[in-house]
Design a protein around this motif. Structure first.
Motif, PDB file in Angstrom:
ATOM      1  N   UNK A 122       2.964   0.372  -4.750  1.00 49.82           N
ATOM      2  CA  UNK A 122       1.671   0.823  -4.243  1.00 49.82           C
ATOM      3  C   UNK A 122       0.636   1.122  -5.327  1.00 49.82           C
ATOM      4  N   UNK A 179       0.821  -1.213   0.000  1.00 50.93           N
ATOM      5  CA  UNK A 179       0.000   0.000   0.000  1.00 50.93           C
ATOM      6  C   UNK A 179       0.855   1.263   0.000  1.00 50.93           C
ATOM      7  N   UNK A 180       2.136   1.098   0.302  1.00 48.30           N
ATOM      8  CA  UNK A 180       3.059   2.221   0.173  1.00 48.30           C
ATOM      9  C   UNK A 180       4.236   1.699  -0.639  1.00 48.30           C
ATOM     10  N   UNK A 181       5.148   2.585  -1.003  1.00 43.60           N
ATOM     11  CA  UNK A 181       6.329   2.150  -1.745  1.00 43.60           C
ATOM     12  C   UNK A 181       6.052   2.040  -3.226  1.00 43.60           C
TER      13      UNK A 181
END
Lengths: 332, 234, 290, 442
Positions: free
Chosen positions: D47, D42-44
């Motif tokens: 994502x 969900x991040x990075x």
């Protein structure tokens, strides 16, 4: 004879560190969930990496952001030997360490002539070059990613219970703390500090700074590579873009700097605080708003650097001085 | 012109200047002498706004400047030439001089002053387009002085202008400083070369361990036994 | 031969893009001595700026610069006042970690504001290709190169012929010396930071005409820009341009004649090799920092 | 001694205080809910797609909940974990299982992360419903409770080669063996397994002529050199596999350097952001052949209930996330179709999240192609299968040709909406009138 405040402070600065590490060592036994155990494993492992990084970059002031090169090489040597050739990871770890030393000598030979930030950048370049090279090599062979078969057993360094990993990471941490402590108390350590303080002055005193840096870099590379091997066995899957990511190097540095650069306790403190914090932020809000946590994490990093330049250790020592002062002069 | 009243200056924990008081009058040439580490350079840095004093007062032309930032002090007419010369070696001589007139906002005045200064230092005119880093040591010192003059200062502080120069060139430098003084600029000179500096100064202060231990007219101090023993080696 | 010429042309065009990207870094690092590890993320934000302007006003992103440049300048000055000013006297590692934290803030901030999707801008000339003697050149890159040339010319003449420009050069060489002639160093630093951000704005706008933007795109740019700046020699604008050209052309040649997977490897190795021979970069002068 | 004591207290407090931090992370869900863990990046850098998949799953859960939930009106509540990199994949999975006590996980989309996440789910005997990790080896790791809803890399790549023989060669009026095919892909696990181990291997079996097999570094800013290298071989077909930005760059640089193959196959590329691609390339995006696991346009071939369900999904998705149009963003659809199949066909029948019951249901599952918006249908290989254990063996890919921001299924034959149009005209002459298209629709 009167003991000066400085001496007194120094004499018991050592004690809390020992106690602190001991407390960390008991924590796994009280962890209710495997999740906490795992977090502790990462705390220990990253404290270990950060500590190994701190030897050369904190004490020696040779700010390397290419430590992931050792990490990746260690992970790949241990991983490939075990998964492709069935060689026990324990042997793999030893070989990883040896290659870490070799690589450190090679990188050090090439880059130690460069001044300050140029050195930092060229270490990154080395690590990135290695990442591309390993990708190229793996593309040509069986597969890019390497999976570690799960055959539980001490000889395979694979366990079903998380706590085994936690304590191996803990032991690794103990070893590197001990080695760092011995280095700082040895002649090499004094030379290293002198080199980190003012290289020209150290040279003029007859210290072969180049050799000192190289030796310490090799020690640092040795530990980082071993850690990389352990990381590979722990994650059970590696890929070049994963184990050669410069993010790792930056993390090692962040933990050490936030904790206190050039102190033994600093890297441990840094990872004890930052890893649970980032884990918390990762799951804090969840879903599509997960980034908010990291936004705050970034702000916290900036604030710590701006307002506590010496890291948390500095902060603790300020608080401690105040407490000591209060106790000494209660009327004040 | 400049009045200093018992300033105390610290380098972190180190107490460098202790209750130093000093006065430079209009058009006066004042020397400060003292051994290594007596705090002479610190004194100039403190006046110049680089190391603000912890206590005490510095007054320049009736304005308190002990808390003013370095750049505004130059604007008031007090220029400082540091020991390291600090010219911009990667820029041309002309650019160096033009930058000297930074505090002067009127461009015409800067040009006029440039002509003025170049008239005083003909050697710099010849080297106008050369990089300052390629000048000889003496020329660099001249450039540093000329650059400071570009700001049309009322008072000039010089830190060891003779440092590292051949004796013949030192003579030239001192002549120049005297000429500047005669043109109406007060001078505060810090110098290792006690003999020379006392012989040109109207008045002088002796600084030892961060304290003013003696003051008087230049010629008078030159005859003082203590000075002779400690600094001139007679 | 035709292909070789095409490779060189492509290399040079990409090189100007790289130079444009690295210029802001070169100025900020050269003047302030600030090691900005969030540079790539600044470019990312500038790209989003160009995207937003063309989204809301429908203007060509380059025209949007008239809005973006003043904003960038003010942002640069503000950022200097709030953050950089406290950092410049701190040790290098503090620069790296603080700007790393900043890049966290930018990346995740952008992710929240713009989601993680890819955004791009289409212009009238996005698809246009200039075809001459069997060589292909695309208009977005030509305009990018033109923007780069104009910006570089403006910058060089600004630094050479104006008082503020001279002061910037002076401050970057000798902070103390600059103070001694009455230059308000912090003001000059703030201006330099503003100019650096303006350069970043131009590069972001130029990039958005042929690249898509997403929150983590800056990570790729960051290292590339650093390599270029250090390779060319710190604080030297010609150095930055030469460094960018070398890297872009090398990428092209290695990708074509050797191995597309090893392009980055080639320039890392060349970077190390050049630093071994010239530890201060190609145009670098051995300098001492006060 | 008092002073030393304060020291101990300060340091140990810090360390003890910090540890339980993670625990109050999630609000405790009520008892009337079925907790399902979603583990995705969900991040990075991954994502963009991870978040798309999550949106699809969220819409699926909303739909089930609005229909009254499952098992006696229990609502589904999703608990997310963020697998941004290898450590977080491990800790977040562990957190979902041991702290949040989820018994079923959906995710994780990336093969690299799947290699880390699946073994942990297996260790705790938690069911893992994999949305789209494709690497073959994942099926051979002996995880009994892991199910792969999407297709498998080798199958995927080989279907692309079949498509060349069955669809493209006849259209180009050539013998398949005469066609010159260039293969370009990311030098990543995904690229290698799809293109090199899947497509190229199958193409060699079929006797196709691969003129260049070129992996590349996805971080390259300009692909001109690679494009020129391909151009020299003068290929009829360019088979590409890529992620978002390298995909855009590759296409951009092909266009700018005048590489004009007769067919451009985007295989497994997230070209699903078709609006974005048209925004960038305009009409030049027409004629691109997109091979992917989701059928966007051919919902008419589905059963009526599945059709209305899919329409509802599109509708909800645009409303919930304030998106202008969907055009079957394939990763949202991947998330949705995978999740809805689980919620609709598996969980109600299993009656609980017990792995054994789920295994029984999954084993008996056999649904035709009309029952899911994904190509193929649903039938899982038994866990005893050495190669495809837990694999949805009916999961296939479809070839869709892109015209004016829309996908039109052209292959396999039985679900084709329109006749494919090849060869593609050169860049710049690819404008295509919607009227002509209407005539093509069968």
């Amino acid at each position: 004879m009167k003991i000066t405040t400085g001496q007194r402070l120094q004499s018991y600065m050592k004690d809390p560190l020992v106690l602190f590490i001991a407390v960390l060592g008991i924590l796994p036994l009280f962890s209710s969930h495997h999740f906490y155990l795992q977090m502790l494993t990462l705390v220990f492992l990253f404290a270990f990496f950060s500590e190994a990084w701190n030897i050369i970059s904190g004490f020696g002031k040779q700010f390397s952001l290419g430590h992931v090169a050792f990490f990746g090489v260690g992970a790949y040597i241990t991983g490939i030997l075990y998964s492709d050739y069935g060689i026990s990871p324990w042997i793999g770890l030893v070989l990883s360490g040896a290659f870490g030393v070799l690589l450190a000598l090679l990188i050090g030979f090439a880059t130690f002539r460069l001044r300050a930030f140029f050195f930092t950048l060229s270490t990154i370049a080395c690590a990135e070059a290695l990442r591309v090279l390993v990708t190229y090599w793996r593309l040509g062979s069986s597969g890019l990613g390497t999976t570690i078969p799960a055959v539980n057993g001490l000889e395979n360094l694979t366990f079903s219970h998380e706590i085994c990993y936690t304590y191996i990471a803990y032991i690794l941490l103990l070893v590197v703390v001990f080695v760092t402590y011995r280095i700082t108390k040895s002649r090499i350590g004094y030379y290293l500090l002198a080199t980190g303080g003012d290289e020209e002055a150290a040279k003029s005193l007859g210290v072969n700074t180049y050799r000192i840096k190289l030796a310490v870099f090799a020690i640092s590379g040795f530990f980082t590579a071993i850690g990389g091997g352990f990381y590979c066995m722990y994650m059970r899957y590696i890929e070049p873009s994963m184990v050669f990511a410069v993010d790792f190097s930056v993390q090692f540095a962040v933990f050490a700097i936030v904790g206190g650069l050039g102190t033994i306790a600093g890297p441990i403190l840094g990872s004890v605080i930052l890893i649970p914090l980032s884990t918390f932020f990762r799951s804090w809000i969840g879903g599509l708003f997960t980034p908010i946590g990291f936004l705050i994490y970034g702000i916290i990093l900036v604030i710590i650097i701006l307002f506590l330049p010496g890291g948390l250790m500095k902060g603790i020592s300020i608080v401690k001085d105040k407490i000591v002062q209060k106790i000494n002069n209660p009327q004040e | 012109m400049l009045e200093i009243e018992s300033i105390n200056v610290y380098y972190s924990e180190l107490h460098v200047l202790k209750d130093v008081s000093l006065v430079v009058n209009d058009r006066e040439f004042v020397s400060v002498i003292g051994g290594n580490g007596a705090g002479k350079s610190t004194l100039l840095n403190s006046i110049g706004g680089h190391i603000p004093p912890k206590s005490g007062m510095i007054k320049f032309r009736d304005t308190e400047i002990q808390k003013a930032p370095a750049h505004s002090i130059v604007g008031m007419g007090l220029s400082h030439i540091s020991g390291e010369r600090s010219i911009f070696t990667k820029m041309s001589v002309r650019d160096n001089l033009l930058l000297g007139g930074w505090v002067q906002k009127d461009k015409k005045k800067v040009d006029a002053q440039l002509q003025n200064v170049i008239g005083m230092f003909p050697i710099l005119d010849e080297r106008k387009h050369q990089l300052a880093g390629t000048l000889s040591g003496g020329e660099q010192q001249m450039l540093a002085i000329a650059r400071a003059l570009m700001a049309e200062p009322k008072m000039l502080m010089l830190d060891e202008p003779s440092f590292g120069l051949a004796p013949k060139i030192v003579d030239e430098v001192f002549e120049t400083i005297q000429k500047i003084n005669e043109s109406g600029v007060s001078i505060l000179l810090v110098e290792q070369d006690v003999n020379r500096s006392l012989s040109v100064a109207h008045r002088a202060y002796v600084l030892e361990n961060g304290q003013v231990v003696m003051q008087g007219e230049g010629k008078e101090l030159l005859g003082n036994d203590h000075i002779k023993q400690a600094y001139i080696g007679m | 031969m035709e292909i070789f010429i095409q490779l060189i042309i492509n290399g040079c065009l990409t090189g100007t893009t790289y130079a444009l990207m690295a210029l802001g870094l070169s100025i900020i690092f050269g003047t302030l001595g600030l090691i900005n590890f969030a540079h790539g993320d600044f470019i990312m934000l500038a790209m989003y700026g160009g995207f937003l302007i063309s989204l809301f006003s429908g203007m060509d992103p380059y025209l949007g610069l008239f809005i973006m440049l003043p904003i960038s300048f003010v942002l640069g000055v503000g950022l200097y006042r709030v953050l950089f000013k406290r950092l410049i006297d701190a040790p290098e590692e503090a620069h790296i970690i603080a700007t790393f934290g900043l890049s966290f803030v930018f990346q995740y901030g952008a992710m929240l504001l713009f989601s993680a999707e890819y955004k791009s801008v289409s212009t009238d000339y996005s698809a246009d290709v200039f075809h001459i003697w069997n060589q292909y050149i695309d208009y977005p890159h030509i305009y990018g190169a033109m923007a780069a040339v104009i910006l570089i010319a403006l910058l060089i003449s600004f630094l050479r012929y104006t008082n503020t420009g001279r002061a910037i050069r002076a401050v970057s060489e000798q902070r103390r010396g600059a103070m001694m002639i009455g230059i308000n160093v912090h003001k000059i630093y703030a201006i330099a930071a503003g100019i650096g951000l303006c350069c970043i704005a131009v590069s972001g706008v130029s990039l958005i005409t042929f690249e898509s933007v997403h929150p983590t795109i800056g990570v790729h740019f960051n290292l590339l820009c650093w390599i270029i700046v250090v390779l060319g020699g710190i604080g030297s604008i010609p150095g930055t341009i030469v460094g960018a050209m070398i890297i872009a052309v090398l990428e092209m040649l290695v990708g074509y004649y050797f191995e597309p997977t090893l392009t980055t490897f080639a320039y890392f190795i060349m970077f190390l090799a050049i630093l071994m021979i010239r530890p201060s970069g190609i145009f670098g002068i051995k300098e001492r920092r006060a | 001694m008092k002073r030393a004591f304060t020291n101990y207290v300060v340091i140990t407090m810090v360390c003890l205080f910090i540890l339980p931090f993670g625990s109050f992370a999630m609000a405790d869900a009520g008892s009337k809910t079925v907790k399902i863990g979603v583990i995705l990046p969900l991040t990075g850098p991954q994502a963009p797609i991870g978040r798309e998949v999550l949106r699809g799953i969220e819409v699926a859960a909303d739909m089930v909940n609005d229909m009254g939930g499952i098992w006696n009106k229990q609502k589904i509540s999703l608990v997310t974990g963020d697998a941004a990199n290898s450590e977080s994949a491990r800790t977040e999975t562990e957190r979902l299982i041991t702290v949040e006590k989820v018994k079923l996980l959906i995710g994780v989309y990336s093969s690299s992360l799947a290699f880390i996440v699946h073994p942990i789910a297996d260790k705790y005997n938690v069911v893992f419903w994999e949305t789209n990790a494709i690497a073959d080896r994942l099926r051979q790791m002996g995880h009994e409770n892991t199910y792969f809803f999407g297709p498998m890399a080798s199958g995927w790549g080989s279907q692309a080669a079949d498509c060349v023989v069955e669809l493209i060669a006849p259209k180009l009026k050539k013998d398949p063996k005469e066609l010159k095919i260039a293969v370009v892909y990311q030098g990543t696990e995904w690229g290698k397994s799809l293109s090199h181990d899947g497509f190229v291997k199958r193409a060699n079996e079929l006797g196709l002529n691969i003129v260049i097999d070129a992996p590349y570094d996805p971080n390259t800013m300009d692909f001109s050199s690679l494009i020129l290298k391909i151009k020299r071989t003068n290929p009829d077909i360019v088979h590409t596999q890529n992620y978002l930005d390298d995909g855009y760059r590759l296409f951009r640089d092909a266009r700018k350097n005048g590489l004009n193959p007769k067919v451009w196959i985007a295989d497994g590329c997230p070209w699903a952001y078709v609006d974005e691609a048209f925004q960038k390339f305009g009409d030049d995006m027409n004629y691109v052949l997109d091979l992917n696991q989701v059928a966007g346009g051919n919902i008419w071939s589905l059963s009526p209930t599945t059709q209305s369900q899919y329409r509802e999904f599109l509708d909800r998705y645009t409303k919930k996330y304030n998106v202008k149009s969907v055009a079957a963003s394939s990763d949202v659809a991947v998330g949705f179709t995978s999740a809805i199949a689980l919620f609709e066909h598996v969980l109600p029948a299993a009656g609980s999240l017990d792995p054994k019951k789920i295994a029984e249901v999954v084993n008996d599952l056999s649904l035709p192609a009309t029952s899911t918006a994904r190509p193929g249908g649903i039938k899982f290989a038994p866990q005893s299968d050495p190669v495809q254990a837990g694999q949805n063996i009916r999961a296939g890919v479809v070839a869709r040709q892109i015209f004016n921001k829309k996908y039109y299924t052209v292959w396999p034959k039985d679900s084709a909406e329109i006749e494919a149009i090849f060869p593609a005209p050169p860049f710049g002459k690819r404008a295509f009138d919607d009227k002509n298209l209407e005539m093509l629709i069968k």
